[in-house]
Design a protein around this motif. Structure first.
Motif, PDB file in Angstrom:
ATOM      1  N   ASP A  55       0.796  -1.234   0.000  1.00  0.00           N
ATOM      2  CA  ASP A  55       0.000   0.000   0.000  1.00  0.00           C
ATOM      3  C   ASP A  55       0.826   1.281   0.000  1.00  0.00           C
ATOM      4  OD1 ASP A  55      -2.379  -1.493   0.078  1.00  0.00           O
ATOM      5  OD2 ASP A  55      -2.344  -1.570   2.271  1.00  0.00           O
ATOM      6  N   SER A  56       2.134   1.200  -0.197  1.00  0.00           N
ATOM      7  CA  SER A  56       2.949   2.417  -0.187  1.00  0.00           C
ATOM      8  C   SER A  56       2.881   3.137  -1.525  1.00  0.00           C
ATOM      9  CB  SER A  56       4.403   2.095   0.166  1.00  0.00           C
ATOM     10  OG  SER A  56       4.537   1.873   1.549  1.00  0.00           O
ATOM     11  N   ASP A  57       2.871   4.458  -1.458  1.00  0.00           N
ATOM     12  CA  ASP A  57       2.859   5.299  -2.654  1.00  0.00           C
ATOM     13  C   ASP A  57       4.274   5.570  -3.145  1.00  0.00           C
ATOM     14  OD1 ASP A  57      -0.117   6.107  -2.649  1.00  0.00           O
ATOM     15  OD2 ASP A  57       0.534   6.621  -0.620  1.00  0.00           O
ATOM     16  N   LEU A  58       5.213   5.610  -2.211  1.00  0.00           N
ATOM     17  CA  LEU A  58       6.612   5.860  -2.531  1.00  0.00           C
ATOM     18  C   LEU A  58       7.480   4.919  -1.700  1.00  0.00           C
ATOM     19  CD1 LEU A  58       8.991   7.525  -3.724  1.00  0.00           C
ATOM     20  CD2 LEU A  58       8.680   9.138  -1.825  1.00  0.00           C
ATOM     21  N   VAL A  59       8.387   4.226  -2.376  1.00  0.00           N
ATOM     22  CA  VAL A  59       9.322   3.329  -1.693  1.00  0.00           C
ATOM     23  C   VAL A  59      10.731   3.841  -1.933  1.00  0.00           C
ATOM     24  CG1 VAL A  59      10.225   0.992  -1.522  1.00  0.00           C
ATOM     25  CG2 VAL A  59       7.785   1.344  -1.967  1.00  0.00           C
ATOM     26  N   LEU A  60      11.463   4.053  -0.855  1.00  0.00           N
ATOM     27  CA  LEU A  60      12.830   4.547  -0.941  1.00  0.00           C
ATOM     28  C   LEU A  60      13.806   3.427  -0.590  1.00  0.00           C
ATOM     29  CD1 LEU A  60      12.277   7.961   0.878  1.00  0.00           C
ATOM     30  CD2 LEU A  60      12.509   7.596  -1.590  1.00  0.00           C
ATOM     31  N   PHE A  61      14.725   3.143  -1.506  1.00  0.00           N
ATOM     32  CA  PHE A  61      15.778   2.151  -1.266  1.00  0.00           C
ATOM     33  C   PHE A  61      16.988   2.909  -0.722  1.00  0.00           C
ATOM     34  CE2 PHE A  61      14.694  -1.459  -4.441  1.00  0.00           C
ATOM     35  CZ  PHE A  61      13.328  -1.204  -4.348  1.00  0.00           C
ATOM     36  N   VAL A  62      17.220   2.832   0.573  1.00  0.00           N
ATOM     37  CA  VAL A  62      18.310   3.600   1.173  1.00  0.00           C
ATOM     38  C   VAL A  62      19.288   2.716   1.948  1.00  0.00           C
ATOM     39  CG1 VAL A  62      16.784   5.595   1.356  1.00  0.00           C
ATOM     40  CG2 VAL A  62      17.080   4.116   3.337  1.00  0.00           C
ATOM     41  N   GLY A  63      19.128   1.396   1.839  1.00  0.00           N
ATOM     42  CA  GLY A  63      19.935   0.471   2.628  1.00  0.00           C
ATOM     43  C   GLY A  63      21.285   0.175   2.016  1.00  0.00           C
ATOM     44  N   GLY A  64      21.873  -0.908   2.491  1.00  0.00           N
ATOM     45  CA  GLY A  64      23.225  -1.247   2.083  1.00  0.00           C
ATOM     46  C   GLY A  64      24.224  -0.601   3.017  1.00  0.00           C
ATOM     47  N   VAL A  65      25.447  -0.427   2.539  1.00  0.00           N
ATOM     48  CA  VAL A  65      26.491   0.186   3.361  1.00  0.00           C
ATOM     49  C   VAL A  65      27.117   1.355   2.618  1.00  0.00           C
ATOM     50  CG1 VAL A  65      27.032  -1.878   4.698  1.00  0.00           C
ATOM     51  CG2 VAL A  65      28.165  -1.501   2.494  1.00  0.00           C
ATOM     52  N   ILE A  66      27.684   2.266   3.386  1.00  0.00           N
ATOM     53  CA  ILE A  66      28.356   3.430   2.831  1.00  0.00           C
ATOM     54  C   ILE A  66      29.836   3.133   2.689  1.00  0.00           C
ATOM     55  CG2 ILE A  66      28.901   5.868   3.244  1.00  0.00           C
ATOM     56  CD1 ILE A  66      26.309   6.014   4.889  1.00  0.00           C
ATOM     57  N   LYS A  67      30.454   3.663   1.649  1.00  0.00           N
ATOM     58  CA  LYS A  67      31.882   3.488   1.459  1.00  0.00           C
ATOM     59  C   LYS A  67      32.649   4.020   2.655  1.00  0.00           C
ATOM     60  CE  LYS A  67      33.315   3.232  -3.375  1.00  0.00           C
ATOM     61  NZ  LYS A  67      33.987   3.961  -4.471  1.00  0.00           N
TER      62      LYS A  67
END
Length: 334
Positions: free
Chosen positions: A91-103
């Protein structure tokens, strides 16, 4: 008198309908360093009446509990683990992929890339199985590679609309804006510097030939400014002693989200994003994109760019082709 009452009733109803517009946002990877900042900012965003935070990290429940102590009239949901991904997306209108790791200096490029690739593969596969695709914004690096990969995964699983998939490159635009303003001692809000190409040191191209207000920058100044924009991530990381520029990036993601909400409200907006586009010699390209409630429309074109910018564009296009090919090559759908 009856007409007046009816008019007043309609006016009230119209006002309610306008103010009642609300959206659910899912922050996938919401317990990561940048995910926490984005979740915090969206928690207080008026258009977000339902915020979903998902992550694999064991501290996810604590992050959600912390967010729940912010006194706002919106719903908050938290999910942890692989088995809850579908529930977090529902039911989400916007999905943000912000995971993983930072350099970071302690992490090899190979480990960084493999971790972030696995994150995108996992979430994109679940999105591809949804009955209707929501707007998707990808922040996880490297965007040039992972956005095309996510697109192919979603295609393989059935539900994919290229008009709704965006690599969020707003950070490049606001950096160019603020540094240009600083360079010329101007208020940032009065400045505009379009940024095209991709989202890496070799592909970011600030178009100073189209900057506003116009200034008389000499060639050495233009080259120095361009390198500064391209190397911003490294400059910030060095200044923060190995840490990433999470705060400015989080701000840029929320800027992107606000524009998507306006688009869903029925307005025509512009976002700076890396999207599927075959008009520039490569299948993916970043720039100012027109967006409405149905997704991406056209990308703004800039003519009469300088010879220096033409040379940068030629090299960037060559690199983007390699990045896109890499994204599709590592695709393995289980």
């Amino acid at each position: 008198m009856l007409v007046t009452r009816n008019f007043a009733k309609c006016l009230v109803q119209s006002t309610i309908n306008m103010t009642a517009r609300s959206y659910q946002v899912s922050v996938m990877g919401g317990a990561s360093e940048i995910g926490q900042i984005i979740s915090f900012m969206l928690r207080t965003e008026p258009s977000v009446t339902s915020l979903v935070v998902h992550d694999m990290r064991e501290n996810t429940p604590g992050i959600v509990l912390d967010l729940s102590h912010i006194p706002v009239n919106s719903r908050l949901m938290g999910f942890c683990g692989h088995s809850t991904i579908e529930r977090a997306l529902k039911d989400s209108d916007l999905v943000l992929f912000v995971g993983g790791v930072i350099k970071s200096p302690t992490l090899t490029n190979e480990a960084w890339f493999e971790t972030n690739t696995a994150f995108i593969k996992n979430i994109a596969a679940r999105v591809g199985k949804m009955a209707q695709m929501p707007f998707i914004g990808i922040v996880t690096e490297p965007i040039n590679v992972l956005v095309p990969m996510a697109a192919e995964i979603m295609r393989c699983h059935g539900a994919f609309d290229p008009k709704k998939l965006f690599g969020i490159t707003t950070i490049d635009w606001i950096r160019a804006q603020t540094l240009y303003a600083t360079e010329h001692k101007m208020p940032p809000k009065t400045c505009f510097v379009p940024v095209i190409g991709g989202h890496s040191e070799k592909t970011i191209i600030p178009l100073l030939s189209h900057s506003r207000p116009t200034t008389n920058m000499k060639d050495p100044e233009i080259m120095q400014f361009t390198r500064k924009i391209q190397e911003c991530d490294d400059i910030v990381s060095q200044a923060k002693q190995g840490l990433s520029s999470t705060m400015s990036i989080a701000y840029s993601v929320v800027m992107f989200a606000r524009e998507i909400f306006r688009a869903l409200d029925g307005q025509r907006v512009k976002v700076n994003a890396y999207v599927e586009n075959n008009d520039f010699g490569t299948s993916y390209f970043s720039g100012l994109v027109n967006v409405d409630k149905d997704g991406m429309k056209s990308m703004q074109r800039f003519t009469k760019i300088s010879q220096y910018e033409c040379n940068l564009l030629e090299k960037a296009t060559e690199q983007l082709r390699k990045d896109v090919a890499r994204g599709k090559k590592i695709l393995e759908v289980a």
